[in-house]
Design a protein around this motif. Structure first.
Motif, PDB file in Angstrom:
ATOM      1  N   MET A 149      21.708 -40.058  37.427  1.00 33.09           N
ATOM      2  CA  MET A 149      21.964 -39.125  36.315  1.00 33.09           C
ATOM      3  C   MET A 149      23.054 -38.127  36.718  1.00 33.09           C
ATOM      4  O   MET A 149      22.987 -37.561  37.809  1.00 33.09           O
ATOM      5  N   SER A 150      24.055 -37.980  35.861  1.00 36.42           N
ATOM      6  CA  SER A 150      25.163 -37.083  36.205  1.00 36.42           C
ATOM      7  C   SER A 150      24.738 -35.624  36.063  1.00 36.42           C
ATOM      8  O   SER A 150      23.723 -35.315  35.437  1.00 36.42           O
ATOM      9  N   ARG A 151      25.563 -34.769  36.645  1.00 35.31           N
ATOM     10  CA  ARG A 151      25.284 -33.334  36.605  1.00 35.31           C
ATOM     11  C   ARG A 151      25.267 -32.819  35.164  1.00 35.31           C
ATOM     12  O   ARG A 151      24.412 -32.030  34.787  1.00 35.31           O
ATOM     13  N   GLN A 152      26.215 -33.333  34.369  1.00 37.12           N
ATOM     14  CA  GLN A 152      26.323 -32.902  32.971  1.00 37.12           C
ATOM     15  C   GLN A 152      25.085 -33.321  32.168  1.00 37.12           C
ATOM     16  O   GLN A 152      24.570 -32.543  31.358  1.00 37.12           O
ATOM     17  N   GLN A 153      24.604 -34.543  32.412  1.00 36.56           N
ATOM     18  CA  GLN A 153      23.399 -35.015  31.713  1.00 36.56           C
ATOM     19  C   GLN A 153      22.196 -34.154  32.087  1.00 36.56           C
ATOM     20  O   GLN A 153      21.383 -33.813  31.241  1.00 36.56           O
ATOM     21  N   ARG A 154      22.115 -33.807  33.384  1.00 34.88           N
ATOM     22  CA  ARG A 154      21.002 -32.947  33.849  1.00 34.88           C
ATOM     23  C   ARG A 154      21.035 -31.612  33.132  1.00 34.88           C
ATOM     24  O   ARG A 154      20.008 -31.095  32.680  1.00 34.88           O
ATOM     25  N   LEU A 155      22.241 -31.047  33.010  1.00 43.26           N
ATOM     26  CA  LEU A 155      22.392 -29.739  32.351  1.00 43.26           C
ATOM     27  C   LEU A 155      21.956 -29.814  30.889  1.00 43.26           C
ATOM     28  O   LEU A 155      21.255 -28.927  30.402  1.00 43.26           O
ATOM     29  N   ILE A 156      22.368 -30.888  30.203  1.00 49.18           N
ATOM     30  CA  ILE A 156      22.017 -31.026  28.780  1.00 49.18           C
ATOM     31  C   ILE A 156      20.506 -31.171  28.615  1.00 49.18           C
ATOM     32  O   ILE A 156      19.899 -30.545  27.741  1.00 49.18           O
ATOM     33  N   ILE A 157      19.876 -31.963  29.497  1.00 52.54           N
ATOM     34  CA  ILE A 157      18.417 -32.152  29.412  1.00 52.54           C
ATOM     35  C   ILE A 157      17.692 -30.823  29.637  1.00 52.54           C
ATOM     36  O   ILE A 157      16.755 -30.486  28.911  1.00 52.54           O
ATOM     37  N   VAL A 158      18.157 -30.064  30.633  1.00 54.97           N
ATOM     38  CA  VAL A 158      17.517 -28.758  30.905  1.00 54.97           C
ATOM     39  C   VAL A 158      17.680 -27.827  29.706  1.00 54.97           C
ATOM     40  O   VAL A 158      16.732 -27.129  29.315  1.00 54.97           O
ATOM     41  N   LEU A 159      18.860 -27.820  29.090  1.00 52.36           N
ATOM     42  CA  LEU A 159      19.098 -26.937  27.935  1.00 52.36           C
ATOM     43  C   LEU A 159      18.215 -27.314  26.746  1.00 52.36           C
ATOM     44  O   LEU A 159      17.580 -26.446  26.136  1.00 52.36           O
ATOM     45  N   ILE A 160      18.154 -28.615  26.448  1.00 54.52           N
ATOM     46  CA  ILE A 160      17.315 -29.068  25.322  1.00 54.52           C
ATOM     47  C   ILE A 160      15.842 -28.790  25.627  1.00 54.52           C
ATOM     48  O   ILE A 160      15.097 -28.294  24.779  1.00 54.52           O
ATOM     49  N   GLY A 161      15.438 -29.074  26.866  1.00 54.57           N
ATOM     50  CA  GLY A 161      14.055 -28.822  27.281  1.00 54.57           C
ATOM     51  C   GLY A 161      13.701 -27.346  27.150  1.00 54.57           C
ATOM     52  O   GLY A 161      12.611 -26.995  26.677  1.00 54.57           O
ATOM     53  N   SER A 162      14.620 -26.470  27.539  1.00 56.73           N
ATOM     54  CA  SER A 162      14.374 -25.021  27.466  1.00 56.73           C
ATOM     55  C   SER A 162      14.227 -24.580  26.019  1.00 56.73           C
ATOM     56  O   SER A 162      13.378 -23.739  25.694  1.00 56.73           O
ATOM     57  N   PHE A 163      15.069 -25.155  25.154  1.00 55.80           N
ATOM     58  CA  PHE A 163      15.040 -24.794  23.734  1.00 55.80           C
ATOM     59  C   PHE A 163      13.666 -25.109  23.133  1.00 55.80           C
ATOM     60  O   PHE A 163      13.043 -24.266  22.497  1.00 55.80           O
ATOM     61  N   PHE A 164      13.185 -26.336  23.383  1.00 50.48           N
ATOM     62  CA  PHE A 164      11.881 -26.714  22.832  1.00 50.48           C
ATOM     63  C   PHE A 164      10.750 -26.000  23.582  1.00 50.48           C
ATOM     64  O   PHE A 164       9.729 -25.664  22.985  1.00 50.48           O
ATOM     65  N   GLY A 165      10.958 -25.768  24.874  1.00 48.49           N
ATOM     66  CA  GLY A 165       9.963 -25.043  25.668  1.00 48.49           C
ATOM     67  C   GLY A 165       9.702 -23.664  25.104  1.00 48.49           C
ATOM     68  O   GLY A 165       8.562 -23.173  25.112  1.00 48.49           O
ATOM     69  N   LEU A 166      10.746 -23.051  24.571  1.00 49.62           N
ATOM     70  CA  LEU A 166      10.625 -21.704  23.998  1.00 49.62           C
ATOM     71  C   LEU A 166       9.676 -21.719  22.792  1.00 49.62           C
ATOM     72  O   LEU A 166       8.829 -20.838  22.646  1.00 49.62           O
ATOM     73  N   PHE A 167       9.823 -22.752  21.954  1.00 48.73           N
ATOM     74  CA  PHE A 167       8.945 -22.869  20.781  1.00 48.73           C
ATOM     75  C   PHE A 167       7.497 -23.118  21.211  1.00 48.73           C
ATOM     76  O   PHE A 167       6.561 -22.533  20.659  1.00 48.73           O
ATOM     77  N   ILE A 168       7.345 -23.990  22.202  1.00 48.44           N
ATOM     78  CA  ILE A 168       5.992 -24.297  22.689  1.00 48.44           C
ATOM     79  C   ILE A 168       5.355 -23.035  23.270  1.00 48.44           C
ATOM     80  O   ILE A 168       4.205 -22.716  22.986  1.00 48.44           O
ATOM     81  N   LEU A 169       6.146 -22.298  24.050  1.00 48.42           N
ATOM     82  CA  LEU A 169       5.653 -21.069  24.675  1.00 48.42           C
ATOM     83  C   LEU A 169       5.229 -20.054  23.610  1.00 48.42           C
ATOM     84  O   LEU A 169       4.181 -19.415  23.724  1.00 48.42           O
ATOM     85  N   ALA A 170       6.033 -19.919  22.559  1.00 50.24           N
ATOM     86  CA  ALA A 170       5.701 -18.981  21.474  1.00 50.24           C
ATOM     87  C   ALA A 170       4.407 -19.423  20.785  1.00 50.24           C
ATOM     88  O   ALA A 170       3.541 -18.589  20.471  1.00 50.24           O
ATOM     89  N   GLY A 171       4.258 -20.731  20.576  1.00 49.86           N
ATOM     90  CA  GLY A 171       3.046 -21.262  19.952  1.00 49.86           C
ATOM     91  C   GLY A 171       1.825 -20.997  20.811  1.00 49.86           C
ATOM     92  O   GLY A 171       0.777 -20.563  20.309  1.00 49.86           O
ATOM     93  N   VAL A 172       1.968 -21.235  22.132  1.00 48.53           N
ATOM     94  CA  VAL A 172       0.846 -21.018  23.061  1.00 48.53           C
ATOM     95  C   VAL A 172       0.472 -19.531  23.080  1.00 48.53           C
ATOM     96  O   VAL A 172      -0.716 -19.184  23.055  1.00 48.53           O
ATOM     97  N   ALA A 173       1.495 -18.655  23.103  1.00 45.44           N
ATOM     98  CA  ALA A 173       1.228 -17.206  23.123  1.00 45.44           C
ATOM     99  C   ALA A 173       0.478 -16.788  21.859  1.00 45.44           C
ATOM    100  O   ALA A 173      -0.501 -16.023  21.929  1.00 45.44           O
ATOM    101  N   GLY A 174       0.881 -17.299  20.702  1.00 40.53           N
ATOM    102  CA  GLY A 174       0.212 -16.969  19.443  1.00 40.53           C
ATOM    103  C   GLY A 174      -1.211 -17.497  19.428  1.00 40.53           C
ATOM    104  O   GLY A 174      -2.149 -16.792  19.034  1.00 40.53           O
ATOM    105  N   PHE A 175      -1.378 -18.750  19.925  1.00 42.44           N
ATOM    106  CA  PHE A 175      -2.702 -19.366  19.960  1.00 42.44           C
ATOM    107  C   PHE A 175      -3.634 -18.570  20.881  1.00 42.44           C
ATOM    108  O   PHE A 175      -4.775 -18.245  20.512  1.00 42.44           O
ATOM    109  N   LEU A 176      -3.158 -18.240  22.081  1.00 38.51           N
ATOM    110  CA  LEU A 176      -3.991 -17.507  23.037  1.00 38.51           C
ATOM    111  C   LEU A 176      -4.354 -16.118  22.502  1.00 38.51           C
ATOM    112  O   LEU A 176      -5.472 -15.640  22.711  1.00 38.51           O
ATOM    113  N   SER A 177      -3.407 -15.486  21.809  1.00 40.12           N
ATOM    114  CA  SER A 177      -3.698 -14.167  21.208  1.00 40.12           C
ATOM    115  C   SER A 177      -4.851 -14.302  20.217  1.00 40.12           C
ATOM    116  O   SER A 177      -5.762 -13.464  20.190  1.00 40.12           O
TER     117      SER A 177
END
Lengths: 64, 151
Positions: B1-29
């Motif tokens: 896997m190239s460096r650029q592909q790794r960067l794109i995967i991390v960026l997309i993962g972070s974007f969706f991770g943010l939504f999941i994290l917000a959902g988990v925070a709301g659920f736990l609250s």
């Protein structure tokens, strides 16, 4: 700083992308280097010299 | 896997991770609120506080990963953009800060331009967002200029 990157690359029939791959940088960086608008760090300059099998001073000059 | 592909995967993962994290925070609250019978805003505030801290730690981690995986010219572009664009944007924001501190600015309901709230925290958030926006705009302009000047 002036350099002979473009000439050296043309002598080997390498594209900018190919040289970028060999150097581990982006094509845009190679372009910036070739136009002399970006001066490489010392480690990158050494890498360039190694790839073209030439001393650094025969590739880069300070223009004086 | 190239460096650029790794960067794109991390960026997309972070974007969706943010939504999941917000959902988990709301659920736990909600879970904490239900379990303790606390009907105040406290569980939500703690949940959102934890979300904000984790989101910013994540953003820092992604930024560090990003900076370590781009080449030296790209890194230089970001450093230059941070200094010239960031400080330029801050200087523009500084003008607004000085003007806002004048007694004549008392009648300006700036926060009300963007939200229904006019409490002190809304003004604080408006000011912070305005400064952040100016710095980001400055950053983006300086970054584009850096690359255009080296084409």
């Amino acid at each position: 700083m002036n350099n002979r990157l473009k000439v050296l690359r043309a002598e080997r029939n390498w594209s900018q992308a190919e040289l970028a791959d060999r150097l581990g940088v982006s094509r845009q960086t190679v372009n910036a280097l070739e136009t002399g608008r970006y001066d490489p760090s010392l480690p990158l300059a050494f890498k360039i010299a190694r790839i073209f099998a030439q001393p650094i001073e025969s590739i880069f000059s300070d223009g004086e | 896997m190239s460096r650029q592909q790794r960067l794109i995967i991390v960026l997309i993962g972070s974007f969706f991770g943010l939504f999941i994290l917000a959902g988990v925070a709301g659920f736990l609250s909600g879970v904490v609120s239900g379990a303790t019978g606390d009907t105040s805003d406290r569980p939500l505030i703690w949940g959102m506080g934890a979300f904000a801290v984790l989101a910013m730690i994540g953003a820092m981690a992604v930024s560090v990963f990003w900076m370590r995986n781009i080449d030296e010219a790209a890194r230089e572009a970001h450093k230059s953009a941070w200094f010239w664009g960031g400080t330029g944007g801050m200087a523009a924001g500084g003008v607004l800060v000085i003007l806002a501190s004048l007694p004549q600015a008392e009648s300006l309901n700036l926060a009300a331009w963007f939200t229904d709230r006019t409490d002190p925290a809304a003004y604080m958030a408006t000011g912070a967002f305005a400064m952040l926006t100016l710095m980001i705009v400055g950053y983006a302009l300086a970054w584009v200029w850096w690359w255009l000047a080296r084409r």
